[in-house]
Enzyme design. Structure first.
Site, PDB file in Angstrom:
ATOM      1  N   ALA A   1       0.818  -1.096  -0.059  1.00 18.86           N
ATOM      2  CA  ALA A   1      -0.037   0.060  -0.019  1.00 18.86           C
ATOM      3  C   ALA A   1       1.024   1.237  -0.083  1.00 18.86           C
ATOM      4  CB  ALA A   1      -0.667  -0.111   1.378  1.00 18.86           C
TER       5      ALA A   1
ATOM      6  N   GLY B   1       0.774  -5.240   0.937  1.00 14.07           N
ATOM      7  CA  GLY B   1      -0.453  -5.120  -0.219  1.00 14.07           C
ATOM      8  C   GLY B   1       0.019  -5.734  -1.661  1.00 14.07           C
TER       9      GLY B   1
ATOM     10  N   GLU C   1      -0.241  -9.238  -1.274  1.00 11.09           N
ATOM     11  CA  GLU C   1      -1.957  -9.694  -1.240  1.00 11.09           C
ATOM     12  C   GLU C   1      -2.592  -9.179  -2.517  1.00 11.09           C
ATOM     13  OE1 GLU C   1      -2.018  -6.662   2.073  1.00 11.09           O
ATOM     14  OE2 GLU C   1      -3.347  -8.229   3.175  1.00 11.09           O
TER      15      GLU C   1
ATOM     16  N   GLU D   1       4.264  -5.669   7.046  1.00 13.64           N
ATOM     17  CA  GLU D   1       3.127  -4.780   7.699  1.00 13.64           C
ATOM     18  C   GLU D   1       3.610  -4.591   9.218  1.00 13.64           C
ATOM     19  OE1 GLU D   1       2.374  -6.873   5.581  1.00 13.64           O
ATOM     20  OE2 GLU D   1       0.765  -5.858   4.239  1.00 13.64           O
TER      21      GLU D   1
HETATM   22  C1  3H9 Z   1       0.424  -2.452   3.288  1.00 17.54           C
HETATM   23  O1  3H9 Z   1       0.860  -2.785   2.312  1.00 17.54           O
HETATM   24  C2  3H9 Z   1      -0.860  -2.603   4.042  1.00 17.54           C
HETATM   25  C3  3H9 Z   1      -1.644  -3.724   3.303  1.00 17.54           C
HETATM   26  O2  3H9 Z   1      -1.537  -4.739   3.905  1.00 17.54           O
HETATM   27  C4  3H9 Z   1      -3.059  -3.113   3.498  1.00 17.54           C
HETATM   28  C5  3H9 Z   1      -3.669  -2.191   2.712  1.00 17.54           C
HETATM   29  C6  3H9 Z   1      -5.172  -1.826   2.912  1.00 17.54           C
HETATM   30  N1  3H9 Z   1       4.465   3.527   0.055  1.00 17.54           N
HETATM   31  O3  3H9 Z   1      13.358   1.625   0.568  1.00 17.54           O
HETATM   32  P1  3H9 Z   1      13.869   2.785  -0.589  1.00 17.54           P
HETATM   33  C7  3H9 Z   1       9.150   5.089  -1.290  1.00 17.54           C
HETATM   34  S1  3H9 Z   1       1.769  -1.566   4.327  1.00 17.54           S
HETATM   35  C8  3H9 Z   1       5.141   4.668  -0.294  1.00 17.54           C
HETATM   36  O4  3H9 Z   1      14.583   3.846  -0.623  1.00 17.54           O
HETATM   37  P2  3H9 Z   1      14.617   0.156  -1.676  1.00 17.54           P
HETATM   38  C9  3H9 Z   1      10.364   5.176  -0.276  1.00 17.54           C
HETATM   39  O5  3H9 Z   1       9.772   6.018   0.620  1.00 17.54           O
HETATM   40  C10 3H9 Z   1       3.151  -1.348   3.120  1.00 17.54           C
HETATM   41  N2  3H9 Z   1       6.411   4.868  -0.600  1.00 17.54           N
HETATM   42  O6  3H9 Z   1      14.119   1.608  -1.944  1.00 17.54           O
HETATM   43  C11 3H9 Z   1      11.604   5.836  -0.986  1.00 17.54           C
HETATM   44  O7  3H9 Z   1      11.122   7.276  -1.208  1.00 17.54           O
HETATM   45  P3  3H9 Z   1      12.206   8.422  -1.392  1.00 17.54           P
HETATM   46  C12 3H9 Z   1       3.890  -2.488   3.291  1.00 17.54           C
HETATM   47  C13 3H9 Z   1       7.113   3.821  -0.502  1.00 17.54           C
HETATM   48  O8  3H9 Z   1      14.889  -0.183  -2.994  1.00 17.54           O
HETATM   49  C14 3H9 Z   1      11.208   5.431  -2.251  1.00 17.54           C
HETATM   50  O9  3H9 Z   1      10.056   4.458  -2.385  1.00 17.54           O
HETATM   51  N3  3H9 Z   1       4.897  -2.628   2.572  1.00 17.54           N
HETATM   52  C15 3H9 Z   1       6.830   2.615  -0.205  1.00 17.54           C
HETATM   53  O10 3H9 Z   1      16.013   0.199  -0.783  1.00 17.54           O
HETATM   54  C16 3H9 Z   1      12.358   4.005  -2.667  1.00 17.54           C
HETATM   55  O11 3H9 Z   1      12.465   3.221  -1.483  1.00 17.54           O
HETATM   56  C17 3H9 Z   1       6.220  -2.239   3.034  1.00 17.54           C
HETATM   57  O12 3H9 Z   1       6.142  -1.878   4.359  1.00 17.54           O
HETATM   58  C18 3H9 Z   1       5.324   2.386   0.002  1.00 17.54           C
HETATM   59  N4  3H9 Z   1       4.864   1.233   0.451  1.00 17.54           N
HETATM   60  O13 3H9 Z   1      13.682  -0.740  -0.983  1.00 17.54           O
HETATM   61  C19 3H9 Z   1       7.434  -2.158   2.208  1.00 17.54           C
HETATM   62  N5  3H9 Z   1       7.939   1.721  -0.271  1.00 17.54           N
HETATM   63  O14 3H9 Z   1      13.123   8.179  -2.587  1.00 17.54           O
HETATM   64  C20 3H9 Z   1       8.120  -0.830   2.490  1.00 17.54           C
HETATM   65  C21 3H9 Z   1       8.885   2.535  -0.719  1.00 17.54           C
HETATM   66  O15 3H9 Z   1      11.464   9.604  -1.638  1.00 17.54           O
HETATM   67  N6  3H9 Z   1       9.228  -0.444   1.380  1.00 17.54           N
HETATM   68  N7  3H9 Z   1       8.630   4.070  -0.735  1.00 17.54           N
HETATM   69  O16 3H9 Z   1      12.953   8.447  -0.141  1.00 17.54           O
HETATM   70  C22 3H9 Z   1      10.359  -1.227   1.617  1.00 17.54           C
HETATM   71  O17 3H9 Z   1      10.663  -2.020   2.499  1.00 17.54           O
HETATM   72  C23 3H9 Z   1      11.431  -0.583   0.485  1.00 17.54           C
HETATM   73  O18 3H9 Z   1      11.100   0.654   0.569  1.00 17.54           O
HETATM   74  C24 3H9 Z   1      11.514  -1.580  -0.592  1.00 17.54           C
HETATM   75  C25 3H9 Z   1      12.576  -0.773  -1.734  1.00 17.54           C
HETATM   76  C26 3H9 Z   1      12.069  -2.895  -0.418  1.00 17.54           C
HETATM   77  C27 3H9 Z   1      10.236  -1.856  -1.399  1.00 17.54           C
END
Ligand code: 3H9
Length: 702
Positions: free
Chosen positions: A63, A102, A105, A125
């Site tokens: 998400a 998500g 999911e 999450e």
């Molecule tokens: C969820 O999914 C809830 C659902 O179950 C239910 C819904 C109803 N959203 O980390 P990076 C941005 S909760 C918005 O440097 P990497 C991040 O801030 C979510 N932005 O890259 C950064 O911005 P900036 C569950 C996001 O390659 C840029 O993307 N998911 C999101 O080292 C690059 O990120 C998670 O918890 C996001 N979801 O790592 C995953 N994700 O460049 C969270 C990233 O402006 N994300 N951004 O600073 C991660 O673990 C890592 O970002 C990921 C990439 C592994 C994806």
């Protein structure tokens, strides 16, 4: 709307590609695109199947975290997923890269999943104070069983494509290009006329665990131990329990929705999402652009192979950077290298490393007692004891042998980087790299820029931090930098409070209950009470000049109580145990010292203990911001959480302060100033200004 989904036809298969750089979160435009794309495919009689993939390095990162807490545009994720799952035409997820939260999911709502070997999948999450709220807690147990789903969702850790296939999360591991593999998979399904597979309809696997209360009890106990004070884990267990026991998908989804809503509203969620963005924010330095050239750090030299030097050396070896370590004599060198080897051997015994891993790391290590041998290193870092004269002298030697362009770094935790830089012919190459003990484990790296440190050296050091798997935070050069400057008030208050009436055990317990991993006196016992005592003796300080807050520690040392190292300090440690027991003798000593100092003891509430220990952090934090030593409030939060054990669920001291209300904190600080006086309770001008303007620390984030 943010993000989009491209739609193209490849024969009788529709290929939908999510495009929301850099990691394709499910922002409003993506949800709209998913909905529109599936409806277009359903309306087109020529389309027989749909393949869904992501552009770039991710399938879907989950998400859009930035939408939480606000009003979201576009269709809801749930509506999108219902449309997808109910599609009579098979949808095949081509998981090309990261599929988190998500994102996974969405894949679980597809009827089949083909995954690239390099693609990690996870439901992280819980790390954000949430639970998988788009059916993940209901679909995953139906696919892989409740126990595996509990482990997977409660850990939040990702697994790679091959493991996901083995576990049954994916149906096939891509052979070569994942889109081509998914297209072939889709063609096969069309050819065979296979029915769509909806995980929601599958009850067989979960039915096996129906009524298995022990499994959930064990999960609860484990989560309470590993994730102390976290709200989301219990919610996760309740959801999976519902998936197993209710025997009805929609009833389970209702439980998931209720629990997700509770997590969403919980302050821990806001704090943990603040942490997520802050961890990324701290890498951005306003005057050091992202494209600043960096120097390669392929080899390192570490001066000093004691506790800090050894831990730092291990950090480098762990990521494959060869290290030359220097000690004053062969005996110290052998001892230091021996400790490193022993630490690795313990990892092998615990099954965290293989003997080959150890050989590989030890093979990258060279010991020397000769400064000349450090000359070829890209980075020379000193980790000797904290004395500015000795450090200045060491920097002169480093300067004399280092190759042109090498970075010269100090691991000092408080001393003046500029003084060290001035001792060299290249102050632009000098920087502070403050590791935290144990350096091979602790996540924080405080990087200290001197007045003349070049932008290239700053950018290279920040990059090195990432390479070492640390979170690097840039600090200005001022005594104690960010972390230790703030810590001073915390420990001093703890010392004063016990003289005024609390016991060390009450103070420690109050802070433990707050969520710190240990209290200040437990920390002192761990570090060793004798360090300060010996330093004071060596400096010739008279007993009457010892600060009152250090008197008890010195008296304990006079009684041969040095802390954990000899099983007696503020606490008594039964042989072989790190769990200290309270000791009435120490309480008597504290009371006696209060009497000697003419301090009348009184009962002190835990609330006062917390405020007096923690508010100085906030007050000093405000000064640090005002002085430009920390770039943003979130830099302080990251330092305190990753270097000092401040509870993550608070979001760090500055975020926590905003949650309490700066006006309330200022009023308490003024109250303590009236009661106790002293510079520590002098309100920071920035704090006063923010309160007067009705603003928060967050308003300074920029
Ligand atoms: C969820 O999914 C809830 C659902 O179950 C239910 C819904 C109803 N959203 O980390 P990076 C941005 S909760 C918005 O440097 P990497 C991040 O801030 C979510 N932005 O890259 C950064 O911005 P900036 C569950 C996001 O390659 C840029 O993307 N998911 C999101 O080292 C690059 O990120 C998670 O918890 C996001 N979801 O790592 C995953 N994700 O460049 C969270 C990233 O402006 N994300 N951004 O600073 C991660 O673990 C890592 O970002 C990921 C990439 C592994 C994806």
């Amino acid at each position: 709307m943010k993000g989009t989904v491209h739609y193209e036809l490849r024969g009788d298969i529709a290929l939908m590609t999510i495009d929301n750089p850099p990691v394709n979160p499910l922002s409003s435009g993506v949800r709209q695109g998913l909905s529109d794309g599936v409806n277009t495919a359903l309306a087109d009689a020529n389309v027989k199947a749909i393949v869904l993939t992501g552009a770039g390095r991710a399938f879907i990162a989950g998400a859009d975290i930035s939408e939480f807490g606000g009003k979201a545009e576009g269709p809801s994720l749930h509506d999108c997923l219902t449309t997808m799952e109910n599609s009579p035409k098979p949808i095949i997820a081509a998981i090309n890269g990261t599929a988190f939260g998500g994102g996974l999911e969405v894949a679980l709502c597809c009827h089949y999943r083909v995954i690239a070997a390099s693609a990690p999948v996870g439901l992280p999450e819980v790390k954000l104070g949430l639970l998988p709220g788009a059916g993940g807690t209901q679909r995953l147990p139906r696919l892989i069983g409740a126990q595996k789903a509990l482990d997977f969702i409660l850990s939040g850790d990702p697994i790679p494509g091959p493991q996901a296939t083995e576990m049954g999360i994916a149906d096939a591991l891509a052979d070569g290009d994942v889109i081509e593999s998914a297209m072939a998979f889709a063609a096969d399904i069309i050819a065979k006329g296979s029915p769509v597979r909806r995980i929601r309809d599958e009850e067989d696997i979960v039915a096996k665990d129906r009524g298995n209360a022990e499994m959930f009890d064990a999960a609860r106990k484990n989560a309470a131990r590993k994730m102390r004070k976290r709200f989301a884990p219990e919610m996760i267990v309740q959801c999976i329990e519902a998936a197993v026991n209710l025997g009805d998908f929609d009833a389970g989804m209702a439980v998931e929705q209720e629990c997700f809503g509770k997590c969403l509203k919980h302050p821990q969620r806001e704090s943990l999402i603040h942490m997520f963005f802050s961890e990324r924010e701290v890498s951005k330095i306003p005057d050091v652009p992202k494209d600043t050239a960096t120097q390669k750090i392929d080899t390192a030299a570490v001066i000093g192979c004691g506790t800090m030097g050894g831990g730092i050396t291990m950090s480098f070896l762990n990521v494959g950077i060869p290290v030359t370590t220097l000690e004053m004599n062969q005996e110290a060198l052998d001892r230091g290298i021996g400790v490193i080897k022993r630490n690795y051997d313990i990892q092998v015994q615990r099954g965290r490393m293989t003997a080959e891993d150890v050989d590989k790391r030890m093979g990258l290590l060279t010991g020397t007692t000769n400064f000349e041998d450090l000359g070829s290193a890209d980075l020379i870092l000193e980790a000797i004891y904290e004395n500015i004269d000795v450090k200045v002298d060491t920097f002169k030697k480093m300067d004399a042998v280092a190759k042109p362009g090498a970075i010269l770094a100090s691991n000092t935790s408080a001393l003046d980087i500029d003084k060290m830089a001035e001792a060299t012919s290249r102050p632009e190459s000098v920087i502070g790299l403050h590791f935290f003990s144990p350096a091979n484990i602790m996540k924080l790296l405080e990087i200290v820029r001197g007045g003349k440190t070049s932008k290239e050296v700053i950018a290279s050091s920040m990059k090195l931090g990432r390479q070492l798997n640390k979170i690097a935070v840039l600090s200005g050069n001022a005594p104690g930098f960010i972390g230790n400057r703030m810590l001073a008030g915390y420990t001093r208050q703890a010392g004063e409070i016990i003289l005024q009436g609390a016991t060390p055990y009450q103070v420690d317990n109050a802070l433990l209950q707050f969520g710190m991993p240990m209290g200040p006196f437990q920390m002192n016992d761990l570090v060793g009470l004798d360090l300060g005592w010996r330093a004071r003796k060596l400096s010739g300080m008279k007993p009457e000049d010892v600060p009152i807050t250090a008197r008890i520690a010195d008296k304990l040392c006079e009684m041969d109580r040095y802390g954990q190292k000899n099983n007696r300090g503020y606490y008594i440690y039964p042989e072989g145990s790190r769990a200290g027991q309270a000791d009435p003798e120490v309480v008597a000593l504290v009371e006696e010292t209060s009497a000697e100092l003419g301090i009348e003891r009184r009962s002190i509430e835990d609330e006062e203990v917390l405020k007096r220990c923690l508010y100085p952090l906030i007050n000093e934090g405000a000064r640090i911001l005002e002085d430009g030593i920390a770039i943003r409030p979130c830099d302080i939060d990251i330092v305190y959480i990753n270097g000092y054990g401040f509870p993550e669920v608070t979001g760090g001291p500055m975020f926590w302060a905003d949650q309490i209300g700066l006006d309330k904190i200022l009023a308490d600080i003024k109250g303590f100033q009236e009661e106790y006086g002293g510079a520590i309770w002098e309100p920071a001008p920035l704090l006063e200004r923010l309160v007067a303007e009705g603003k928060s620390f967050a308003s300074l984030q920029g």
